[in-house]
Every structure is written in C-alpha cells, then in structure tokens.
Enzyme design. Sequence first.
Site, short mmCIF file in Angstrom:
data_model
loop_
_atom_site.label_atom_id
_atom_site.label_comp_id
_atom_site.label_asym_id
_atom_site.label_seq_id
_atom_site.Cartn_x
_atom_site.Cartn_y
_atom_site.Cartn_z
N GLU A 192 -84.47 -53.13 77.20
CA GLU A 192 -85.54 -53.63 78.08
C GLU A 192 -85.48 -52.84 79.38
O GLU A 192 -84.61 -53.05 80.22
CB GLU A 192 -85.35 -55.13 78.35
CG GLU A 192 -85.39 -56.01 77.11
CD GLU A 192 -86.82 -56.39 76.71
OE1 GLU A 192 -87.77 -56.02 77.41
OE2 GLU A 192 -86.96 -57.06 75.66
ZN LIG Z 1 -91.60 -56.24 74.52
#
Ligand SMILES: [Zn+2]
Length: 477
Positions: free
Chosen positions: A305
Amino acid sequence: MLRYWGLVLLSVVLISALPAAAAEPASASASRPAAGVVNPKQVYSYDIMVRDLKQLEETYPGLIRLHAIGESEYGRDIWAADLGLGDAYVMLNGSHHAREWITTILIMSMLDHYAQAYVRNETWNGAPVRDLLHRVTFRFVPMVNPDGVTLQQFGLSAFPEEARADLIAMNGGSSNFKRWKANAKGIDLNRQYPADWENINQPGSGPYYMNYRGKEPLAAKEAQAMAEATKETNPEIAVAYHSSGEIVYWHFHTKPEHVARDRAIATRYAGMTGYRLVQPAANPSGGGYTDWFIQSFGRPGLTAELGRPAGETNVPLSEWERIWPRHRDTGWMLAGEAYNLWLARQTAAYASGEIRLTAEQPAYRWPDHRSAKLGTLYPGRYKLLRTKGGWAEIATEAGPRWAWAGRSPSGTFEPLGGIPVRLAPDMAQYLSPLDAAPAPQPLDAPSATALERWNDWIMVVTPQGTRWVKEANLFGE
Ligand SMILES: [Zn+2]
C-alpha cells in the site's frame, strides 16, 4: 556446398537490409534521453501510459516487449510490459483499484529506470543489473483497470451516453467519480479472485463504486486477464500495488512451510521501504489478487500500500517524492529473490556435447553465483557434463567447474533487436544487445573449414572475426 554458401550470402544481404530501427540498437543508446520517458508528475492517464509504453518498447528493442493480455469491459487493451531475458519471472501489477493510479506511475517509472540501468550497465548491491536481467524477467502490468482509472480521472465524458445513468447510480447518485475503485461495471477487481471468495467480508449486494465482489470469481474481464497472464508467466514472486497506508500484506492462509520464506522476503521489502508488515490474521477476507497467488501458487505474494492514507480519492501527486526513493530499487531485490527461488526448483541434467566460451569468466563450485569462485575459465571449447537452469558444468584440467551460460543451453533464444548475428550462440552472457551488438556486416566468402555447429547455430567467418548465426536464419523456416 555452393548452394549452401549462396544461401549464407543471401541471408547476409537480407540481414544488411533490415530496417534501420531494428539494426541500430548499438547507436540508439547514444541518443537515448538521459531523463527517461516517463514523467511521473502528472495525472497519469491510460492514453499517456500507452504512449509511454510504445516509446519505451521502441527505445529498448528486444529488452522491453509489450503484450496486450486482454481487454477491459469497455474494450481498452490491458497492457503488460516484459523487461529482461530470464526464465524466472517477477509479476508487478498496479491499479486494480481505479483511484489508486499512483501505482501505475510507480510501475512505469520502474520499467523506464530499469531499462536505463541495463543500458548504462549499472550495479545494484555490488552486482551488475544486467546479470539480474539476464536471469529474471519482470512482467509489469501497470494498469489492470483502465476503464476505472479513466472514469476516476475524466468522469462520465469518457464513457458512452448510454452507460452514464448506470455509472451515476453505481456511484450513489453522484457524478463526481474521484472516489471510484471498481471497474466500470461496478465490480471491485481485487475481490474477484478465487481465494476464499465465498467468505469475503461485506461483499456488497450489487454493482457499486467499491467492494462489490461480483456474481462469481473472475466474472470481470480484467480479473480474467490477470489470472491468465499470471498462469502464463508462472512468476516466482508477485506484487500488487495499492495505495493507502504504507503497509505490506504478505500472508494469506500461507502454508506453514512457506511462512519463514515469505516473511523473510516481506521483511526485506519492509526494510527497504520503511513500510509496516501486516500481521497474519486468523480469518483474513479473501478474493484479492495476491491472496489467490499465495494460495494457488504457494509462492510469495506482497500487497504493498503506497503512500499515506488519502481518504476516498486518489493519492495526491505530492506523495510521489516520498514513494519513489523508497521503491526505486525494490525490484532488484525482488528479482534476486525470484532468481534464487527459481534456481532452487531446477534440477541438474546430464548433458553431452561441447560448449564454447568466448570470454573469460569465473568458475564456480556450484551452479549458483553465491557459491565459491574457483579461479577463471578461459575462452575455448569444453566438454559439457551437466546443465542446470542456465548453468553449465564443464570438464576442465582442474576438474569439473560450473559456468554461467546465461540461459538454459537447451532453451530457445530469440535474437535481440532482430539481428541474428552473435558473438556466441545462445548465451546471453556474451551479448551486449544495446551497447555492443555487432552491426550486420557484409561477409566475405567464408571458408568452409572454419564452420562449426552448436545445436541449431553455425559459425561463419567474417572480416570482423567469427560470428554465430542461427541456422534457421540461413535457410528460412
Ligand atoms: Zn486498493
């Protein structure tokens, strides 16, 4: 014999007549822009990506190869770019989620930067990156969800009139699409993979801007394309980039015997990026790309992320300065890990015949570049004893030694840049395709005594010395 050499000369004429684009990789490097092709500081659209991909393929012929791996629901090609020549694959993909297109910028920048590093013969961690790119191939899929990204960036205007009412309904009545994550049919592509799909948390009841898992796994064309492209390349490691939280997921019902291996790779990744490892959960929600990869392939899969939480919109471009330095070299680390995993799966096979070394290189104790170096191998012909995954064990006066042969001697080899004349047959180690590939030269009438054969290659004499030519290129196919 006469007919034979007539064909040789004919083929040489044909080689000389190759179009300039295919014949000029040696000189192309001089004019290559030092700043690269990809400009990361812009709203990076599908059209910009396609233009940059085509320019990169043109700039680095043979080193970068583009493939359309499928089509989106609205007919946009889903592009993959392969970089490298190795048999071990690393799969890196981005923009499963529409508003997370900063992940596309990361992948495109890695592709651009790594090709430049190859041309400049740079090193990473003390090792030439060319060695890595001769052992490993990156498969980059920079934008899995081109329809969704286009909707997020440009809104309804990019979609046909008859689709617009549905898109607004799937967006909760709003015509502001900045929060959009799904594909343009309202399916969340990272909830589409057959990995405990039945038990996804909050699967959604119908098409929506986020979270709807679809009627069944792999219902969306984009997810189908990704599953196919992954099976086709059979990667050692896969990374899916998302964009919120500077964390790394690495575990999904991971088999106990793989936990230490996968944790070690995730830890190296976390060490380079400063991202936090997500602790394994007892009941993780599935359906994600890497969930499926970890479970189906039994190999390491990371979901990274990028960026700090941005809320219900795209990560701002200002985060790029923070993301890029942390990730720029992670691909090299992943490539090294992928090669080691791949090599560990190869078995040594007994081989017969000879191998010709045309340059000095280290002798190794084992077929592994991390093993002890036992002096130098000098150019010459050696009896071949065994092969293993691109390594050749040869008989020397000092005993058997392993030499890195660049690619499996039994493997197929596509000549780079369309120039089928090489210093050595079928061994990428001796090719410097973008710097020093010999330009096609007219051959003098070669002397038959100098002819040698090696698999489907033959050696001919040229004014520049001996050169290997693939037989198929002489006789046609
Ligand atoms: Zn995502």
